[in-house]
Scaffold this motif. Structure first.
Motif, PDB file in Angstrom:
ATOM      1  N   VAL A 540       0.843  -1.205   0.000  1.00 17.34           N
ATOM      2  CA  VAL A 540       0.000   0.000   0.000  1.00 17.34           C
ATOM      3  C   VAL A 540       0.872   1.247   0.000  1.00 17.34           C
ATOM      4  CG1 VAL A 540      -1.785   1.257   1.255  1.00 17.34           C
ATOM      5  CG2 VAL A 540      -1.831  -1.251   1.211  1.00 17.34           C
ATOM      6  N   ILE A 541       1.909   1.235   0.815  1.00 18.66           N
ATOM      7  CA  ILE A 541       2.810   2.391   0.902  1.00 18.66           C
ATOM      8  C   ILE A 541       3.525   2.612  -0.423  1.00 18.66           C
ATOM      9  CG2 ILE A 541       4.878   3.293   2.038  1.00 18.66           C
ATOM     10  CD1 ILE A 541       3.996   1.795   4.569  1.00 18.66           C
ATOM     11  N   ARG A 542       3.999   1.546  -1.032  1.00 23.05           N
ATOM     12  CA  ARG A 542       4.743   1.686  -2.292  1.00 23.05           C
ATOM     13  C   ARG A 542       3.864   2.243  -3.403  1.00 23.05           C
ATOM     14  NH1 ARG A 542       9.327  -1.849  -2.758  1.00 23.05           N
ATOM     15  NH2 ARG A 542      10.283  -1.936  -0.680  1.00 23.05           N
ATOM     16  N   ARG A 543       2.592   1.839  -3.428  1.00 19.52           N
ATOM     17  CA  ARG A 543       1.708   2.371  -4.467  1.00 19.52           C
ATOM     18  C   ARG A 543       1.462   3.860  -4.272  1.00 19.52           C
ATOM     19  NH1 ARG A 543      -1.156  -2.691  -4.170  1.00 19.52           N
ATOM     20  NH2 ARG A 543      -2.552  -1.806  -2.583  1.00 19.52           N
ATOM     21  N   ALA A 544       1.355   4.271  -3.020  1.00 16.16           N
ATOM     22  CA  ALA A 544       1.089   5.691  -2.747  1.00 16.16           C
ATOM     23  C   ALA A 544       2.346   6.533  -2.853  1.00 16.16           C
ATOM     24  CB  ALA A 544       0.473   5.836  -1.357  1.00 16.16           C
ATOM     25  N   ALA A 545       3.481   5.983  -2.456  1.00 22.81           N
ATOM     26  CA  ALA A 545       4.747   6.733  -2.467  1.00 22.81           C
ATOM     27  C   ALA A 545       5.854   5.780  -2.880  1.00 22.81           C
ATOM     28  CB  ALA A 545       5.021   7.331  -1.091  1.00 22.81           C
ATOM     29  N   PRO A 546       6.100   5.620  -4.183  1.00 22.78           N
ATOM     30  CA  PRO A 546       7.081   4.636  -4.662  1.00 22.78           C
ATOM     31  C   PRO A 546       8.483   4.809  -4.080  1.00 22.78           C
ATOM     32  CG  PRO A 546       5.747   5.454  -6.480  1.00 22.78           C
ATOM     33  CD  PRO A 546       5.407   6.298  -5.293  1.00 22.78           C
ATOM     34  N   GLY A 547       8.842   6.020  -3.714  1.00 24.00           N
ATOM     35  CA  GLY A 547      10.185   6.240  -3.168  1.00 24.00           C
ATOM     36  C   GLY A 547      10.313   5.924  -1.691  1.00 24.00           C
ATOM     37  N   LEU A 548       9.216   5.599  -1.049  1.00 27.53           N
ATOM     38  CA  LEU A 548       9.218   5.321   0.391  1.00 27.53           C
ATOM     39  C   LEU A 548       9.360   3.814   0.591  1.00 27.53           C
ATOM     40  CD1 LEU A 548       8.972   6.868   3.069  1.00 27.53           C
ATOM     41  CD2 LEU A 548       6.499   6.473   2.989  1.00 27.53           C
ATOM     42  N   ARG A 549      10.579   3.375   0.863  1.00 25.38           N
ATOM     43  CA  ARG A 549      10.871   1.943   0.978  1.00 25.38           C
ATOM     44  C   ARG A 549      11.251   1.599   2.420  1.00 25.38           C
ATOM     45  NH1 ARG A 549      12.278  -0.606  -3.847  1.00 25.38           N
ATOM     46  NH2 ARG A 549      13.744  -1.956  -2.721  1.00 25.38           N
ATOM     47  N   ARG A 550      10.625   0.559   2.933  1.00 26.75           N
ATOM     48  CA  ARG A 550      10.927   0.050   4.275  1.00 26.75           C
ATOM     49  C   ARG A 550      10.879   1.166   5.318  1.00 26.75           C
ATOM     50  NH1 ARG A 550      15.148  -2.666   1.308  1.00 26.75           N
ATOM     51  NH2 ARG A 550      16.735  -1.361   2.332  1.00 26.75           N
ATOM     52  N   ALA A 551       9.848   1.972   5.248  1.00 23.72           N
ATOM     53  CA  ALA A 551       9.705   3.063   6.208  1.00 23.72           C
ATOM     54  C   ALA A 551       9.535   2.503   7.619  1.00 23.72           C
ATOM     55  CB  ALA A 551       8.501   3.933   5.836  1.00 23.72           C
ATOM     56  N   GLY A 552      10.152   3.166   8.560  1.00 22.01           N
ATOM     57  CA  GLY A 552      10.067   2.720   9.942  1.00 22.01           C
ATOM     58  C   GLY A 552       8.695   2.982  10.535  1.00 22.01           C
ATOM     59  N   ILE A 553       8.058   1.943  11.025  1.00 19.89           N
ATOM     60  CA  ILE A 553       6.764   2.061  11.706  1.00 19.89           C
ATOM     61  C   ILE A 553       6.947   1.498  13.100  1.00 19.89           C
ATOM     62  CG2 ILE A 553       4.347   1.339  11.759  1.00 19.89           C
ATOM     63  CD1 ILE A 553       4.412   1.105   8.748  1.00 19.89           C
ATOM     64  N   GLN A 554       6.828   2.356  14.080  1.00 20.29           N
ATOM     65  CA  GLN A 554       6.956   1.873  15.447  1.00 20.29           C
ATOM     66  C   GLN A 554       5.863   0.855  15.743  1.00 20.29           C
ATOM     67  OE1 GLN A 554       7.025   5.207  18.090  1.00 20.29           O
ATOM     68  NE2 GLN A 554       9.043   5.901  17.435  1.00 20.29           N
ATOM     69  N   THR A 555       6.168  -0.001  16.700  1.00 16.92           N
ATOM     70  CA  THR A 555       5.254  -1.098  17.007  1.00 16.92           C
ATOM     71  C   THR A 555       3.849  -0.587  17.282  1.00 16.92           C
ATOM     72  OG1 THR A 555       7.070  -2.379  17.957  1.00 16.92           O
ATOM     73  CG2 THR A 555       4.824  -3.035  18.546  1.00 16.92           C
TER      74      THR A 555
END
Length: 664
Positions: A540-555
């Motif tokens: 979902v993230i890649r489709r919305a923002a292709p340059g945003l890879r492995r973004a850190g998401i806190q638990t």
């Protein structure tokens, strides 16, 4: 001269076999680098399942979580293995080789696994209440197991002076000092943790003072029976500095103290230490209110602060001989300490909050006989020693003689009281490597116990400043002596091997807890959803923002209990995207149905974690062997409690005679 060998537990491991093992590991990891370097959150975006051989996909795709634990992660399942289909030989060889190349991680011996948390999950039954206060169960287990080993090493080398680097809130330092009668200085980079350590020392002394009064009326008995007060020092150990600079700093601060340059700060740091111990009959200024402040992360070796050594108190007596003994017992059921979403690296594990315990027991008078002391010690100070698995841990670890010229040989004697021991319990990243270099080069360091963690923070030639590590200036990188190397590789042998490189991801994976994840598989924990949820969210993230890879998401708290739509909404907010992005529900449902494949793939990567850790530790062992030093490696902690449970020990005796000890 023949190279010294490695003692793995009680088994001798010759130098040439160590080198052969390093070659085999590098070859094996090179073949499966695409697995160890992969991120499970990219399972769908990078098509990780399709990177596996077709035969592997067929064998693994329909396995249940308990089957994955038994057929893949467990080296010897209790009930044997039962295959639903024929596995390809390459997969069987992968599993067998991974288990064969890794150092053993389970505790050995009939009484090796403690039952200390069966009665109370938050309190070790083998550690007195004065050493459990403010200490999480994991740390209780660690200090209780490591303390007697450090004491044994001190006896072996004739040293009773230690430096505990990365001492945090001083839990190990406190046990070694008050509990085992050793002279200990704790060095910690975070001044807040140093302040808490001193405060906890005062609370311990205050508790003992009150218990002494309750038992003996108004007469305050001698407190010297519990050992000397530790020193807690705020200081940053530069991983690029030479051992000469390290000891020079110790001497410099000591001279400043003697010349009265420490000022009021030294007086504050010494409260409840030198003054209270030098006159055991004086009235203590007890302020025993519990400290509820939450401390920073325990991995705090990267904060640069001024090095400060408070004055040592005068009351030094060691009473470790009369400890009452109690046998270790088997734990019949594995104990899961926490319910985190990841089999997390050691230094970030969460454990239960301790329920404080009060005791009405008092102190043994100083003039009591040895027999009385031995009989009452457990009741007095909470020492519930277990000599069985500990007393033979260092047997066979022969100290190596190092003359001032640097030659090594077998010890034929040592000089009592000269030098000191280094210890580091889960010293983060390069700090553990730095301590080993100081041990190998500094004639004043007589022995070391090293427990490593946070391998992803190790500097390497390919990645000199990994994420989360303080960037050092060029002038620091060009330091002198043994401090010029990287955290990995350390040894000349491993550095010369093809395929020895370990990526950041591979080293990060080595910090995960295989035993904890295997337990989740066997119980089919809901936490197994976490990786599949995160991998689906990545699409979902890649489709919305292709340059945003492995973004850190806190638990996300209790993510496995949430519907995926709610999980996605929370996750998108945390990466700065709109929580109302349209979702392809049909496509996402198809991904979520592949949770079994995600779990199987992650298990393949996790099976490589102990092999990667073995290479890192083997590199350190070979480094010491190349310096002519004999080492011993012990699986000391229960891996269910402490995943980084391998302790490296080494000892030497010197013929420097009369060398100045900078920490006394």
């Amino acid at each position: 001269m023949a190279r010294p060998g490695l003692l793995m537990g009680s088994q001798n491991f010759p130098f040439e076999q160590q080198k052969e093992l390093a070659v085999s590991i590098c070859s094996f990891l090179s073949r499966y680098r695409h697995i160890s370097d992969s991120y499970v959150i990219e399972f769908f975006t990078e098509g990780l399942w399709e990177t596996l051989p077709p035969g592997w996909q067929e064998a693994l795709s329909d396995l249940s979580p308990p089957q994955i634990a038994d057929l893949l992660l467990d080296s010897a399942p209790k009930n044997g293995r039962s295959y639903a289909s024929v596995w390809p030989l390459s997969l069987l060889a992968f599993r067998a080789t991974a288990h064969a190349l890794a150092f053993p991680r389970m505790l050995c011996g009939p009484d090796a696994v403690p039952a200390e948390f069966q009665e109370n999950q938050c309190q070790s039954s083998l550690l007195g209440h004065i050493f459990r206060k403010h200490v999480k169960p994991k740390k209780q287990h660690e200090i209780r197991r490591l303390g007697p080993v450090v004491k044994k090493l001190c006896d072996l080398t004739g040293c009773d002076t230690l430096v505990d680097v990365g001492s945090g809130q001083g839990h190990l330092t406190r046990f070694l000092s008050f509990g085992l009668g050793l002279s200990v200085t704790g060095i910690e980079a975070d001044p807040a943790l140093v302040s808490m350590a001193s405060k906890f020392d005062e609370q311990l002394l205050c508790t003992l003072h009150k218990e002494s009064q309750r038992k003996n009326g108004t007469a305050v008995r001698s407190l010297s029976v519990i050992g000397p007060s530790p020193r807690h020092v705020t200081g940053w150990v530069n991983p690029r500095a030479s051992w000469e600079e390290f000891t020079k700093l110790l001497v410099q601060r000591r001279e400043e103290e003697e010349n009265g340059l420490d000022g009021a700060k030294g007086q504050v740091d010494r409260r409840g230490q030198g003054e209270s111990m030098s006159n055991p009959h004086q009235e203590l200024n007890c302020q025993c209110q519990p400290v509820h402040r939450k401390g920073p992360s325990s991995c705090s070796s990267c904060g640069r602060t001024e090095l400060d050594f408070p004055q040592r108190g005068t009351g030094h007596t060691a009473h470790a001989q009369g400890l009452n003994c109690r046998s270790w017992q088997h734990r019949t059921q594995p104990h899961q300490m926490c319910d985190s979403t990841e089999p997390s690296p050691d230094c970030s594990q969460n454990c239960c909050t301790e329920d404080m315990e009060q005791s009405n027991s008092g102190l043994t008078p100083t003039k009591s006989s040895a027999a009385q002391f031995k009989q009452n010690k457990m009741a007095n100070n909470g020492f519930k020693d277990t000599a069985g698995p500990v007393k033979d841990l260092c047997c066979g670890l022969t100290p190596t003689v190092h003359s001032s010229s640097g030659t090594a040989g077998q010890a034929n004697g040592h000089q009592q009281g000269v030098g000191f021991i280094l210890t580091g319990l889960h010293a983060c990243g390069d700090l553990s490597a730095t301590l080993l270099r100081h041990f190998a080069s500094c004639p004043q360091v007589r022995g070391i116990t090293s427990v490593a963690c946070c391998y992803m923070k190790l500097t390497t030639p390919d990645n000199p400043t990994p994420p989360g590590v303080l960037a050092l200036s060029d002038s620091v990188h060009k330091g002198q002596g043994e401090g010029t190397g990287f955290g990995y590789p350390m040894s000349s042998w491993v550095q010369g091997l093809a395929g020895h490189q370990l990526s950041y991801k591979a080293r990060e994976g080595a910090c995960h807890a295989l035993e904890d994840y295997a337990q989740r598989l066997r119980t089919q924990s809901g936490l197994l959803k976490s990786h599949c949820y995160r991998a689906a969210l990545e699409t979902v993230i890649r489709r919305a923002a292709p340059g945003l890879r492995r973004a850190g998401i806190q638990t996300i708290k209790k993510a496995h209990e949430l519907p995926f739509v709610e999980y996605a909404r929370l996750g998108l907010q945390r990466v700065g995207l709109s929580p109302d992005l349209p979702l392809d529900h049909a496509g996402l449902d198809a991904m979520l149905c592949q949770q079994g494949r995600v779990v199987a793939y992650f298990s393949l990567a996790l099976l490589l974690a102990p092999v990667i850790e073995t290479l890192v530790l083997l590199d350190r062992i070979l480094f010491l062997q190349e310096k002519g030093l004999t080492t011993q490696l012990l699986p000391l902690f229960d891996p269910q409690f402490s995943p980084r449970n391998l302790v490296l020990l080494a000892a030497k005796t010197g013929q420097e005679g009369g060398q100045h000890n900078p920490i006394q």
